[in-house]
Scaffold this motif. Structure first.
Motif, PDB file in Angstrom:
ATOM      1  N   LYS A  75       0.898  -1.060  -0.069  1.00  0.00           N
ATOM      2  CA  LYS A  75       0.121  -0.017   0.072  1.00  0.00           C
ATOM      3  C   LYS A  75       0.811   1.275  -0.091  1.00  0.00           C
ATOM      4  CE  LYS A  75      -4.194  -2.097   2.161  1.00  0.00           C
ATOM      5  NZ  LYS A  75      -4.873  -1.951   3.182  1.00  0.00           N
ATOM      6  N   LYS A  76       1.921   1.118   0.799  1.00  0.00           N
ATOM      7  CA  LYS A  76       2.886   2.333   0.780  1.00  0.00           C
ATOM      8  C   LYS A  76       3.677   2.732  -0.653  1.00  0.00           C
ATOM      9  CE  LYS A  76       4.245   2.281   5.685  1.00  0.00           C
ATOM     10  NZ  LYS A  76       5.316   1.902   6.478  1.00  0.00           N
ATOM     11  N   ALA A  77       3.630   1.441  -1.347  1.00  0.00           N
ATOM     12  CA  ALA A  77       4.636   1.647  -2.589  1.00  0.00           C
ATOM     13  C   ALA A  77       3.543   2.065  -3.399  1.00  0.00           C
ATOM     14  CB  ALA A  77       4.749   0.203  -3.000  1.00  0.00           C
ATOM     15  N   LYS A  78       2.221   1.601  -3.657  1.00  0.00           N
ATOM     16  CA  LYS A  78       1.184   2.174  -4.284  1.00  0.00           C
ATOM     17  C   LYS A  78       0.892   3.824  -4.168  1.00  0.00           C
ATOM     18  CE  LYS A  78      -1.498   0.664  -7.551  1.00  0.00           C
ATOM     19  NZ  LYS A  78      -0.899   0.704  -8.860  1.00  0.00           N
ATOM     20  N   VAL A  79       0.760   4.127  -2.864  1.00  0.00           N
ATOM     21  CA  VAL A  79       0.756   5.565  -2.627  1.00  0.00           C
ATOM     22  C   VAL A  79       1.902   6.446  -3.085  1.00  0.00           C
ATOM     23  CG1 VAL A  79       0.412   7.383  -0.625  1.00  0.00           C
ATOM     24  CG2 VAL A  79      -0.799   5.410  -0.298  1.00  0.00           C
ATOM     25  N   ARG A  80       3.002   5.859  -3.000  1.00  0.00           N
ATOM     26  CA  ARG A  80       4.075   6.663  -3.488  1.00  0.00           C
ATOM     27  C   ARG A  80       4.099   6.824  -5.153  1.00  0.00           C
ATOM     28  NH1 ARG A  80       7.038   3.883   0.440  1.00  0.00           N
ATOM     29  NH2 ARG A  80       7.695   2.214  -0.807  1.00  0.00           N
ATOM     30  N   LYS A 131     -10.290   4.005  -2.923  1.00  0.00           N
ATOM     31  CA  LYS A 131     -10.592   5.315  -2.290  1.00  0.00           C
ATOM     32  C   LYS A 131      -9.908   5.824  -1.568  1.00  0.00           C
ATOM     33  CE  LYS A 131     -14.232   7.987  -0.380  1.00  0.00           C
ATOM     34  NZ  LYS A 131     -16.029   8.000  -0.113  1.00  0.00           N
ATOM     35  N   SER A 132      -9.534   5.106  -0.368  1.00  0.00           N
ATOM     36  CA  SER A 132      -8.623   5.489   0.732  1.00  0.00           C
ATOM     37  C   SER A 132      -7.139   5.638   0.437  1.00  0.00           C
ATOM     38  CB  SER A 132      -8.582   4.379   2.090  1.00  0.00           C
ATOM     39  OG  SER A 132      -8.216   3.321   1.301  1.00  0.00           O
ATOM     40  N   LEU A 133      -6.527   4.825  -0.536  1.00  0.00           N
ATOM     41  CA  LEU A 133      -5.331   5.137  -1.184  1.00  0.00           C
ATOM     42  C   LEU A 133      -5.084   6.331  -1.868  1.00  0.00           C
ATOM     43  CD1 LEU A 133      -3.916   1.551  -1.810  1.00  0.00           C
ATOM     44  CD2 LEU A 133      -3.653   2.798   0.208  1.00  0.00           C
ATOM     45  N   ILE A 134      -6.136   6.554  -2.878  1.00  0.00           N
ATOM     46  CA  ILE A 134      -6.391   7.795  -3.666  1.00  0.00           C
ATOM     47  C   ILE A 134      -6.194   8.834  -2.836  1.00  0.00           C
ATOM     48  CG2 ILE A 134      -7.617   9.020  -5.371  1.00  0.00           C
ATOM     49  CD1 ILE A 134      -8.450   6.245  -6.470  1.00  0.00           C
ATOM     50  N   ASP A 188      -3.494  13.767  -0.658  1.00  0.00           N
ATOM     51  CA  ASP A 188      -3.168  14.597   0.611  1.00  0.00           C
ATOM     52  C   ASP A 188      -1.573  14.673   0.799  1.00  0.00           C
ATOM     53  OD1 ASP A 188      -5.605  15.059   1.384  1.00  0.00           O
ATOM     54  OD2 ASP A 188      -5.866  13.410   2.873  1.00  0.00           O
ATOM     55  N   HIS A 189      -0.903  13.552   0.075  1.00  0.00           N
ATOM     56  CA  HIS A 189       0.711  13.767   0.437  1.00  0.00           C
ATOM     57  C   HIS A 189       1.379  13.902  -0.811  1.00  0.00           C
ATOM     58  CE1 HIS A 189      -0.969  11.751   3.983  1.00  0.00           C
ATOM     59  NE2 HIS A 189       0.109  12.058   4.510  1.00  0.00           N
ATOM     60  N   CYS A 190       0.762  14.633  -1.907  1.00  0.00           N
ATOM     61  CA  CYS A 190       1.534  14.747  -3.184  1.00  0.00           C
ATOM     62  C   CYS A 190       2.190  16.060  -3.135  1.00  0.00           C
ATOM     63  CB  CYS A 190       0.638  14.191  -4.415  1.00  0.00           C
ATOM     64  SG  CYS A 190      -0.559  15.554  -4.456  1.00  0.00           S
ATOM     65  N   GLY A 191       1.734  16.712  -2.258  1.00  0.00           N
ATOM     66  CA  GLY A 191       2.458  18.155  -2.248  1.00  0.00           C
ATOM     67  C   GLY A 191       1.851  19.178  -3.155  1.00  0.00           C
ATOM     68  N   ILE A 192       0.704  18.798  -3.943  1.00  0.00           N
ATOM     69  CA  ILE A 192      -0.029  19.805  -4.709  1.00  0.00           C
ATOM     70  C   ILE A 192      -1.187  20.303  -4.149  1.00  0.00           C
ATOM     71  CG2 ILE A 192      -0.530  20.135  -7.049  1.00  0.00           C
ATOM     72  CD1 ILE A 192       1.295  17.853  -7.871  1.00  0.00           C
ATOM     73  N   LYS A 193      -1.222  21.432  -3.630  1.00  0.00           N
ATOM     74  CA  LYS A 193      -2.467  21.982  -3.074  1.00  0.00           C
ATOM     75  C   LYS A 193      -3.635  21.815  -3.944  1.00  0.00           C
ATOM     76  CE  LYS A 193      -0.115  25.533  -0.295  1.00  0.00           C
ATOM     77  NZ  LYS A 193       0.337  26.346  -0.981  1.00  0.00           N
ATOM     78  N   GLU A 194      -3.643  22.156  -5.101  1.00  0.00           N
ATOM     79  CA  GLU A 194      -4.780  22.387  -6.027  1.00  0.00           C
ATOM     80  C   GLU A 194      -5.474  20.802  -6.064  1.00  0.00           C
ATOM     81  OE1 GLU A 194      -1.587  23.303  -6.707  1.00  0.00           O
ATOM     82  OE2 GLU A 194      -1.978  25.514  -6.953  1.00  0.00           O
TER      83      GLU A 194
END
Length: 183
Positions: free
Chosen positions: A3-8, A50-53, A58-64
């Motif tokens: 899951k961590k790898a997928k989020v990254r 949905k939870s991973l997306i 939230d963690h990609c660093g792009i506010k928009e």
């Protein structure tokens, strides 16, 4: 760890020019795979929980991209591309295909049966057509409809009986494909 790898991976993909939430609700798997194949050189589609997306947004660093969070639900996927969002939306619109009505769907517009001959032979279909408010009559060994009739009003739910009649009369009121939700 998976899951961590997928989020990254998702967070990396979110740095592309176009990040789009797409609806895949009711889309047959074969058609989904076909559309993915056609987009292979232009876009990458990820079907993820949905939870991973949401976590990746939230963690990609792009506010928009936080504006996309409310659009993500259980029948959505993510599309990432270096192409313009309008270009991708145009391709998705071109990849829609006609499909028959199913009970429970909402009529996209008034669905009308026009007067005239059908390919149906006399039999139990006459009573089904009559039950739907149509005026069937036997002409030249086939069933004919005597007058135009709207069998489903725009915005109304399609019943099992009406869906069956539309299938018999080869009325195909819906298109199915990948629907852009937000980009």
């Amino acid at each position: 760890e998976k899951k961590k790898a997928k989020v990254r991976e998702l967070a990396e993909l979110m740095h592309k020019k176009t990040v789009m939430v797409i609806s895949i609700k009711g889309l047959p798997s074969a058609q989904f795979q076909d559309i993915k194949k056609k987009l292979r050189n232009r876009a990458k589609i990820q079907v993820v929980k949905k939870s991973l997306i949401n976590f990746a947004l939230d963690h990609c660093g792009i506010k928009e991209l936080h504006a996309l969070v409310p659009h993500v639900d259980d029948s959505t996927a993510m599309l990432f591309s270096d192409a313009d969002a309008f270009e991708i939306a145009g391709i998705l619109a071109d990849e829609k295909s006609p499909t028959k009505a199913k009970a429970g769907q909402i009529a996209p517009s008034n669905i009308e049966v026009k007067a005239g001959p059908t390919e149906l032979i006399p039999g139990p279909d006459i009573s089904a057509l009559s039950a739907a408010g149509l005026a069937p009559k036997v002409e030249n060994g086939k069933i004919a409809i005597m007058k135009d009739k709207i069998i489903a009003k725009e915005g109304s739910e399609i019943s099992e009986a009406i869906a069956s009649i539309m299938a018999k009369l080869n009325i195909i009121p819906f298109e199915i494909g990948i629907e852009p939700v937000a980009a």
